[in-house]
Design a protein around this motif. Structure first.
Motif, PDB file in Angstrom:
ATOM      1  N   VAL A 155       2.273  52.920  15.576  1.00  0.00           N
ATOM      2  CA  VAL A 155       1.787  53.517  16.829  1.00  0.00           C
ATOM      3  C   VAL A 155       0.505  54.312  16.571  1.00  0.00           C
ATOM      4  N   ALA A 156       0.506  55.125  15.509  1.00  0.00           N
ATOM      5  CA  ALA A 156      -0.680  55.934  15.201  1.00  0.00           C
ATOM      6  C   ALA A 156      -1.887  55.038  14.935  1.00  0.00           C
ATOM      7  N   ARG A 157      -1.655  53.939  14.222  1.00  0.00           N
ATOM      8  CA  ARG A 157      -2.781  53.053  13.902  1.00  0.00           C
ATOM      9  C   ARG A 157      -3.264  52.302  15.148  1.00  0.00           C
ATOM     10  N   LEU A 158      -2.322  51.973  16.046  1.00  0.00           N
ATOM     11  CA  LEU A 158      -2.733  51.347  17.313  1.00  0.00           C
ATOM     12  C   LEU A 158      -3.541  52.329  18.153  1.00  0.00           C
ATOM     13  N   LEU A 159      -3.182  53.611  18.061  1.00  0.00           N
ATOM     14  CA  LEU A 159      -3.933  54.629  18.784  1.00  0.00           C
ATOM     15  C   LEU A 159      -5.292  54.875  18.136  1.00  0.00           C
ATOM     16  N   GLY A 160      -5.465  54.373  16.935  1.00  0.00           N
ATOM     17  CA  GLY A 160      -6.773  54.411  16.301  1.00  0.00           C
ATOM     18  C   GLY A 160      -7.038  55.613  15.433  1.00  0.00           C
ATOM     19  N   ARG A 161      -5.982  56.376  15.095  1.00  0.00           N
ATOM     20  CA  ARG A 161      -6.252  57.579  14.317  1.00  0.00           C
ATOM     21  C   ARG A 161      -4.979  58.049  13.625  1.00  0.00           C
ATOM     22  N   GLU A 162      -5.123  58.459  12.374  1.00  0.00           N
ATOM     23  CA  GLU A 162      -4.031  59.134  11.679  1.00  0.00           C
ATOM     24  C   GLU A 162      -4.594  60.395  11.050  1.00  0.00           C
ATOM     25  N   ASN A 163      -4.045  61.548  11.403  1.00  0.00           N
ATOM     26  CA  ASN A 163      -4.406  62.763  10.684  1.00  0.00           C
ATOM     27  C   ASN A 163      -3.509  62.844   9.455  1.00  0.00           C
ATOM     28  N   LEU A 164      -4.115  62.913   8.295  1.00  0.00           N
ATOM     29  CA  LEU A 164      -3.336  62.926   7.059  1.00  0.00           C
ATOM     30  C   LEU A 164      -3.021  64.357   6.640  1.00  0.00           C
ATOM     31  N   ILE A 165      -1.877  64.518   6.009  1.00  0.00           N
ATOM     32  CA  ILE A 165      -1.512  65.825   5.452  1.00  0.00           C
ATOM     33  C   ILE A 165      -2.326  66.024   4.171  1.00  0.00           C
ATOM     34  N   ALA A 166      -2.971  67.188   4.077  1.00  0.00           N
ATOM     35  CA  ALA A 166      -3.864  67.434   2.940  1.00  0.00           C
ATOM     36  C   ALA A 166      -3.073  67.570   1.634  1.00  0.00           C
ATOM     37  N   ARG A 167      -3.774  67.284   0.550  1.00  0.00           N
ATOM     38  CA  ARG A 167      -3.132  67.260  -0.762  1.00  0.00           C
ATOM     39  C   ARG A 167      -2.421  68.575  -1.098  1.00  0.00           C
ATOM     40  N   GLU A 168      -3.080  69.692  -0.730  1.00  0.00           N
ATOM     41  CA  GLU A 168      -2.491  70.998  -1.044  1.00  0.00           C
ATOM     42  C   GLU A 168      -1.167  71.176  -0.301  1.00  0.00           C
ATOM     43  N   GLU A 169      -1.112  70.684   0.939  1.00  0.00           N
ATOM     44  CA  GLU A 169       0.134  70.783   1.716  1.00  0.00           C
ATOM     45  C   GLU A 169       1.206  69.863   1.137  1.00  0.00           C
ATOM     46  N   VAL A 170       0.783  68.698   0.651  1.00  0.00           N
ATOM     47  CA  VAL A 170       1.741  67.780   0.018  1.00  0.00           C
ATOM     48  C   VAL A 170       2.380  68.458  -1.189  1.00  0.00           C
ATOM     49  N   GLU A 171       1.550  69.202  -1.946  1.00  0.00           N
ATOM     50  CA  GLU A 171       2.104  69.897  -3.115  1.00  0.00           C
ATOM     51  C   GLU A 171       3.105  70.961  -2.678  1.00  0.00           C
ATOM     52  N   ARG A 172       2.818  71.622  -1.551  1.00  0.00           N
ATOM     53  CA  ARG A 172       3.760  72.621  -1.013  1.00  0.00           C
ATOM     54  C   ARG A 172       5.084  71.938  -0.606  1.00  0.00           C
ATOM     55  N   LEU A 173       4.966  70.771   0.015  1.00  0.00           N
ATOM     56  CA  LEU A 173       6.169  70.039   0.437  1.00  0.00           C
ATOM     57  C   LEU A 173       6.995  69.621  -0.784  1.00  0.00           C
TER      58      LEU A 173
END
Ligand SMILES: [Zn+2]
Length: 316
Positions: free
Chosen positions: A186-204
């Motif tokens: 769905v996000a790709r059909l909408l034409g955009r994906e906001n990605l989670i930044a690397r620093e936040e991935v490390e927090r997760l």
């Protein structure tokens, strides 16, 4: 330990859910659980998973010899045996063909982008195992590359595979993969994906420890770990779960659509930034919009590999 009769009933129930959710059609898919230290309880070949009864299941040893059951074990038994060999912690394996996740597997697009926090904390990333002829020993060979570091993966031009500490855990991971695939589509059909930044991935990743979430390997969000690229996806060294997460520079979410005109020195010089390299690193992606109207750079894997090689050469 769960009794054999309870495990037989659990397999019937999970088969019913797989079929009800259209994760399998006809006789597709297969399910197995460990039955003690040296035996497996497994769905038989050539039955619809939506209409099984507990007495249909086969019991095999860990080498695939049938010990009990009127029917022959699943045609994908070799893949199940390989998973149990590689992962002593795994007690259940589910294989199905959920249509949206399988669409990604057919398109050669792995589900490795950092977009959903819950997927990152549980499955990490969902790579694609190389195409293999179903039911042959090629399939366990393809799965072996990723199974030590992942609890779920796509199988190129085939379907998906999940594993868990019990049958419901393995089944829920199949639900998560299909749900994630649907949201990504769905996000790709909408034409955009906001990605989670690397620093936040490390927090997760730290949250995994806080909440006691078991994962077979840590997440690798540093693009330097993802330099080895090959046809169909990022090559995983099988020691970590590689995700595509650009550096956030203080932002926790990073727009996927890059405006190279207004960002940093690299952007001003017209060179793709590190962000551009990371966020463009999805295999075979087709943009729903012409690249030119966003002022962005879209790279094929071949172009990306050439860029990386050139950058490495210039560092020497
Ligand atoms: Zn299959």
């Amino acid at each position: 330990m769960t009794s054999e009769s309870a495990l037989r009933a659990d397999i019937v129930e999970v088969g019913r859910r797989l079929y009800a959710r259209a994760y399998t059609a006809s006789n597709d898919g297969n399910i197995s659980v460990r039955l003690g230290a040296d035996r497996l309880l497994m769905t038989p070949k050539s039955v619809c998973k939506g209409f099984m009864t507990p007495d249909m299941m086969c019991i095999t040893d860990l080498d695939g010899r049938k010990l009990q059951g009127d029917r022959d074990p699943s045609s994908e038994m070799l893949m199940h045996l390989e998973v149990y060999r590689q992962r002593p912690d795994v007690r259940a394996v589910v294989h199905a063909h959920p249509p949206i996740a399988t669409g990604f597997a057919v398109a050669g697009i792995p589900l490795t982008r950092a977009v959903l926090a819950e997927v990152l904390t549980t499955l990490g990333s969902i790579p694609i195992a190389a195409y293999a002829t179903p039911s042959t020993s090629e399939l366990p060979d393809a799965v072996r590359q990723y199974i030590k570091a992942h609890d779920g993966m796509l199988l190129a031009n085939h379907g998906a595979l999940t594993v868990g500490g019990d049958l419901l855990a393995a089944y829920y991971k199949m639900e998560t993969i299909e749900h994630f695939a649907k949201i990504s589509l769905v996000a790709r059909l909408l034409g955009r994906e906001n990605l989670i930044a690397r620093e936040e991935v490390e927090r997760l990743q730290e949250l995994r420890g806080t909440y006691g979430i078991k994962a077979p390997a840590p997440i690798c969000a540093d693009p330097s770990t993802a330099l080895a690229v090959g046809p169909g996806g990022l090559l995983d060294d099988a020691t970590c779960q590689v995700v595509e997460a650009p550096a956030g520079r203080g932002q926790r979410l990073v727009p996927d659509v890059l405006d190279l005109q207004g960002r940093g020195s690299g952007a001003q010089s017209g060179e793709p930034t590190a962000n551009a390299v990371v966020t463009r690193a999805s295999a075979g992606e087709v943009s729903p919009k012409p690249a030119a109207d966003e002022g962005e750079i879209r790279l094929t894997y071949r172009e990306l590999s050439a860029l990386i090689e050139e950058a490495i050469r210039s560092l020497r």
